[in-house]
Write a protein that holds these residues in place. Structure first.
Motif, PDB file in Angstrom:
ATOM      1  N   ARG A 181       0.807  -1.232   0.000  1.00 62.70           N
ATOM      2  CA  ARG A 181       0.000   0.000   0.000  1.00 62.70           C
ATOM      3  C   ARG A 181       0.836   1.276   0.000  1.00 62.70           C
ATOM      4  N   SER A 182       2.173   1.144   0.054  1.00 59.68           N
ATOM      5  CA  SER A 182       3.035   2.333   0.132  1.00 59.68           C
ATOM      6  C   SER A 182       4.127   2.260  -0.932  1.00 59.68           C
ATOM      7  N   ARG A 183       4.832   3.367  -1.111  1.00 59.44           N
ATOM      8  CA  ARG A 183       5.941   3.386  -2.079  1.00 59.44           C
ATOM      9  C   ARG A 183       7.089   2.496  -1.600  1.00 59.44           C
ATOM     10  N   GLY A 184       7.262   2.439  -0.303  1.00 60.34           N
ATOM     11  CA  GLY A 184       8.311   1.587   0.258  1.00 60.34           C
ATOM     12  C   GLY A 184       8.347   1.732   1.762  1.00 60.34           C
ATOM     13  N   ILE A 185       9.009   0.771   2.407  1.00 56.62           N
ATOM     14  CA  ILE A 185       9.145   0.824   3.859  1.00 56.62           C
ATOM     15  C   ILE A 185      10.618   0.606   4.216  1.00 56.62           C
ATOM     16  N   ARG A 186      11.161   1.451   5.063  1.00 56.07           N
ATOM     17  CA  ARG A 186      12.543   1.322   5.522  1.00 56.07           C
ATOM     18  C   ARG A 186      12.581   0.858   6.967  1.00 56.07           C
ATOM     19  N   ARG A 187      13.629   0.097   7.297  1.00 55.95           N
ATOM     20  CA  ARG A 187      13.865  -0.309   8.681  1.00 55.95           C
ATOM     21  C   ARG A 187      15.323   0.076   8.945  1.00 55.95           C
ATOM     22  N   LEU A 188      15.508   1.289   9.492  1.00 59.80           N
ATOM     23  CA  LEU A 188      16.875   1.790   9.670  1.00 59.80           C
ATOM     24  C   LEU A 188      17.544   1.250  10.919  1.00 59.80           C
ATOM     25  N   GLY A 189      16.753   0.951  11.964  1.00 60.36           N
ATOM     26  CA  GLY A 189      17.350   0.430  13.195  1.00 60.36           C
ATOM     27  C   GLY A 189      17.654   1.480  14.240  1.00 60.36           C
ATOM     28  N   SER A 190      17.111   2.684  14.071  1.00 57.54           N
ATOM     29  CA  SER A 190      17.253   3.723  15.099  1.00 57.54           C
ATOM     30  C   SER A 190      15.942   4.511  15.136  1.00 57.54           C
ATOM     31  N   ALA A 191      15.167   4.261  16.166  1.00 52.68           N
ATOM     32  CA  ALA A 191      13.845   4.903  16.266  1.00 52.68           C
ATOM     33  C   ALA A 191      13.969   6.427  16.336  1.00 52.68           C
ATOM     34  N   ALA A 192      14.988   6.905  17.037  1.00 51.02           N
ATOM     35  CA  ALA A 192      15.166   8.361  17.157  1.00 51.02           C
ATOM     36  C   ALA A 192      15.426   8.981  15.780  1.00 51.02           C
ATOM     37  N   TYR A 193      16.232   8.298  14.982  1.00 54.77           N
ATOM     38  CA  TYR A 193      16.513   8.793  13.617  1.00 54.77           C
ATOM     39  C   TYR A 193      15.270   8.676  12.740  1.00 54.77           C
ATOM     40  N   ASP A 194      14.500   7.607  12.913  1.00 60.32           N
ATOM     41  CA  ASP A 194      13.245   7.474  12.159  1.00 60.32           C
ATOM     42  C   ASP A 194      12.341   8.681  12.417  1.00 60.32           C
ATOM     43  N   LEU A 195      12.196   9.027  13.691  1.00 62.02           N
ATOM     44  CA  LEU A 195      11.324  10.163  14.036  1.00 62.02           C
ATOM     45  C   LEU A 195      11.906  11.475  13.495  1.00 62.02           C
TER      46      LEU A 195
END
Ligand code: IPD
Ligand code: CA
Ligand code: CA
Length: 259
Positions: A181-195
């Motif tokens: 349903r989205s263009r893509g999903i990333r899993r970077l491994g740092s929630a603070a950086y995700d936010l």
């Protein structure tokens, strides 16, 4: 009253110093790595070294403040309205592998409300900062959340809890739902950086289950000060959140609640 912008200058100095320690030790041979809650949950000597720096610096500069830091927990609450919330190294799994995606997250709360948040990316030298009511910035440039409303055009981010093997509510169902349903999903491994990436519009939205306050305290303020919306999933364990612009956060929330 605390002079919050003066505090911010201290924090900026501290994160850069700690970032230097992390940079110098990245990829080090024989890095000491231990496990915590289970075999997937790691802590390295650099997490501990980083945390020691912050605790010493805060105790020197603000001796009457409380501190909650990931590796050593809460320092005696002496009745101060101020509490520091620190994740000295967010992205330990990446760090232990030598992957240069990790961050430092520092927040200051007053009466349980976050008034200051800094997320620093040592390898990219990106410093995200927000003071409540004063907008959000990266390296001095004002940032805003994205304005897309159609999931098909959106780049999302998420993460998976450390108890992925023993708890079936481990986000794989929501991940499968949003992949097509989205263009893509990333899993970077740092929630603070995700936010921080949501705050700057690099990611359109992010969700994750079972986080801890030190993962998100600074990042939530960044998103809010960048005009975004953070929704808490109250029926999930730990701190489970969705972040994005108002429309996307509501949309993802509705999908998750309906599953
Ligand atoms: C972890 C990271 C990761 C998230 C985990 C966190 P740590 O923090 O933020 O992205 O998926 O839930 O615990 O252990 O590297 O500080
Ligand atoms: Ca963390
Ligand atoms: Ca950490």
């Amino acid at each position: 009253m605390i002079a919050v912008n003066q505090v911010l200058n201290h924090v900026k100095h501290w994160v850069k110093e700690v970032g230097q320690i992390q940079k110098e030790n990245l990829g080090k041979k024989n890095l000491l790595i231990e496990t915590k809650s289970n075999e997937y949950d790691l802590v390295t000597e650099v997490d501990k070294l980083s945390e020691e720096y912050f605790i010493k610096a805060i105790k020197e500069e603000y001796p009457d403040h409380c501190i909650l830091s990931e590796e050593s927990g809460e320092y005696e609450n002496n009745g101060s309205p101020y509490r520091w919330i620190i994740d000295p190294l967010d992205g330990t799994t990446n760090y232990a592998q030598g992957l240069p995606i990790f961050s430092i997250s520092v927040a200051l709360q007053q009466n349980n409300e976050t008034i200051l948040g800094v997320v620093y990316l040592p390898m990219l030298d990106l410093l995200f900062e927000a003071v409540r009511g004063q907008k959000a910035f990266v390296n001095g440039r004002k940032i805003m959340v994205g304005n897309k409303e159609n999931l098909k055009e959106c780049l999302l981010a998420t993460g998976f809890p450390y108890d992925q093997a023993t708890n079936t509510d481990n986000n794989t169902n929501y991940f499968s739902h949003f992949v097509p349903r989205s263009r893509g999903i990333r899993r970077l491994g740092s929630a603070a950086y995700d936010l921080a990436n949501v705050a700057s519009g690099v990611f359109d939205a992010y969700w994750e289950l079972n986080l801890s306050i030190w993962d998100v305290a600074a990042g939530i303020l960044l998103v809010e000060e960048a005009g975004g919306k953070v929704i808490r999933l109250e029926n999930k364990r730990g701190i489970s959140i969705i972040a994005g612009n108002d429309t996307l956060s509501q949309l993802i929330y509705r999908d998750i609640q309906s599953m």
